[in-house]
Scaffold this active site. Sequence first.
Site, PDB file in Angstrom:
ATOM      1  N   TRP B 322       0.791  -1.230  -0.091  1.00  0.00           N
ATOM      2  CA  TRP B 322       0.061   0.060   0.066  1.00  0.00           C
ATOM      3  C   TRP B 322       0.922   1.330  -0.136  1.00  0.00           C
ATOM      4  CZ3 TRP B 322      -0.157   4.260   3.330  1.00  0.00           C
ATOM      5  CH2 TRP B 322      -1.448   5.122   3.166  1.00  0.00           C
ATOM      6  N   HIS B 323       1.841   1.245   0.808  1.00  0.00           N
ATOM      7  CA  HIS B 323       2.847   2.328   0.643  1.00  0.00           C
ATOM      8  C   HIS B 323       3.507   2.858  -0.513  1.00  0.00           C
ATOM      9  CE1 HIS B 323       2.520   2.031   5.116  1.00  0.00           C
ATOM     10  NE2 HIS B 323       2.642   3.105   5.259  1.00  0.00           N
ATOM     11  N   GLY B 324       3.782   1.681  -1.402  1.00  0.00           N
ATOM     12  CA  GLY B 324       4.568   1.980  -2.534  1.00  0.00           C
ATOM     13  C   GLY B 324       4.329   0.907  -3.379  1.00  0.00           C
ATOM     14  N   PHE B 483       2.353   8.260  -1.244  1.00  0.00           N
ATOM     15  CA  PHE B 483       1.589   7.160  -1.073  1.00  0.00           C
ATOM     16  C   PHE B 483       0.074   7.594  -1.352  1.00  0.00           C
ATOM     17  CE2 PHE B 483       4.813   6.755   2.246  1.00  0.00           C
ATOM     18  CZ  PHE B 483       5.813   6.310   1.553  1.00  0.00           C
TER      19      PHE B 483
END
Lengths: 288, 483
Positions: B322-324, B483
């Site tokens: 989800w963060h990257g 993000f």
Amino acid sequence: MKKWMWIPVVLLVTFLGDRLAAYLLTSAVEKSEFRYSRLYAGDGKADIVLLGNSRGLNFFQPYIEEATGKSTLNLSYNAMPADLGGALLRDYMDTYGAPEKLVVDVTFLDRDNEELIREFRPYAQYSERLDSLLKITDSSIYWGTKVAHLSRYGGEVAQRMFYYLSKSDEDWLLDRQISKQMAEDSKSLEPYRNNYTLDRIRAFGKVVNAYQAAGTDVRFVINPYYPAFQKSIMNLDSLALDVRRETGIPVLDYSKSVTGDQNFGDYQHLNKKGAEVYLARMLKDIGL
Amino acid sequence: MVFNSLNFFIFSAVFFPLYFALRGKARLWLCLIASYVFYGAWDWRFLGLIVTSTLIDYYLGLSLEDEQDQTRRKRLLQLSLFANLGFLAFFKYFNFFIESATAGIQSMGYDGSLSTLHIILPVGISFYTFQSMSYSIDVYRKQIPVERNLLRFATFISFFPQLVAGPIVRASDFLPQFAKDREFEWSRFQVGLGQILWGFFKKVAIADSIAPFVDQCFADPSKFGGLHLAIGVVFYSFQIYCDFSGYSDIAIGLARIMGFDFPKNFNKPYFSQDFSEFWQRWHISLSGWLRDYLYIPLGGSRGGKLFTWRNLMITMLLGGLWHGAAWVFVLWGFLHGSYQVLGKILSPYWRKLHDAVRTPKFIRVALNVAIVYFLTCFAWVYFRAGAPNIAMSDQIPIAHGVIGGIFSGEGWNFGAVINKFIVLKGVLLIGMMLFVEILDEKMPMWQMVDQRPAFRVVSFASLLWLIALFGVFSASAFIYFQF
């Protein structure tokens, strides 16, 4: 008491605190032994003025002063841009007149550096040149320093100024030897270019020509590079030629003059040991 | 538009008086238009995306409410998830999947290459997509009533204080707060302004001050000794904390002034004694989202140890992704998943060991905090290596360069540290922040700000001085925008 009364009180306390703290810090600027404080506080007069970027810090002052018996002022700073260097030299000349000798490592003509001009904001109050340079570079920081005087003193240059409040800054030099990893990596370096421009050289030429006209012996040099890195620089010869053509001053190229891992802190900087090896030769060459 | 910019200052000066001057529908319209202006200031083309996402979830929500057939309801939910995750997959992960597939094909000895697209990542897409999805899921589960007012729903999705970097506020917490007009309250203004100033202090005075040191370490770790790199990693742990929690503080403070209560997003995470606790203190709105919409639906801890560990790993791996869109984020998620699993396995033995040697409580706590912090920093190295300016092929080598440099034993003396001035400034500022956080445990700051005018004046003036003195005013974006 009205519920909103705390708002003007916060604003008043903030304003008064800002002015009082800034006043105290300004007196610290003037008392510091940091080279730019000495320059602007009237205590910077020297026989030999030195200039460059972080590589210019290889002009190790204690060694030069001991070897020549002359006083020095090194105006070099990490990533010094040409316009800032020029402004500092002009300010020096205005305050102290022409020094006996001016030595410049011309590889510093490779950049503009807006960040460093912002960093020099503690000294903008002493120099119209620095003040206008700051205004052109970053008007929001410029106006910020007018509104909140404290904002002059949070940067790296200000911190160095505080650090040298009661000690000399002349004996600082990179105190380490190049790492094994870096030495190993130097076998496969990408080609590197010095990003000098003719405009920058011409503008700086006007400054040093003024020094020459006032009787200063101006010397341009290229300080040593780590040998493998030196080989990867594509345009050192053309830098030297262009500087000579635009300013009329020849460049002494010492870029290959020092070898051996023990003499380097990294690819672009000598350590103390290397600086002494280099200076022994360079000082003789320029008649000191 | 970023909070730390002159544009936002002007925006706020226009918005807030109007906000309190208007009532009812007019105020909602103001909020919506202001939110779209705030978002459109980055790139107006992405407004279409947020409007589309809003309309899809609004109308699917209505259909979900009206539909009684369970199979059809399930399909409607799937449609919502497909649309939201589809946007996310296309804008955020398309090139990542293509590049990974190409690398996979080439590693098998085939000369394959697939074209990537020039896709710009819309700011904050992961945040508002998750917020929007949670609404559809909650309506499907009949946990919340459907929102029939489109204006209110669109404002909920695009609400500018938390639109681009959270906190991710659930519909069940947020939508009911639109039910009545909020009046201006001095108490809310005082505390909200305090939170905004505290957030600015963390962002512009701490995070942005130490950022150049961190950037240098991760640009070319081979240039630096072990101590320099270790300081760089510690600084990064505080840079990302101050940057992200600073944003959350500003968002929560702005919303508070407007009359809305947002949940806490950070709660002194580096004082955690184990990783379960860490995730209850770090980015609380995301970990709560992952818990409720991923971990628990996967089965949570209901099916035995192995099953729990599997669910934890899946949750953390997807949380990492989800963060990257990069493998280093997956690796970061993997590390955090492993820490939690190992923590569950080892903690009984660890407790027994302490009991056996009768470790004093404060040493036990200090040791736990130190271990959790050390392991968190280790994982941050991979996370930082995923910065957008680092090519995907360089990310793992850079992370290993940093770790290798630290553990090489070379350059472990302060003389070999470059930019000592940033180090001293960073240590001073981080020390101040931690001191306030520790103090806050004993004397809740916001309560004092609200109830004691003298404390309010001194603390606000001090924060303004510190911001003026140490702030970096380059309007740099917040890390979590990517993000």
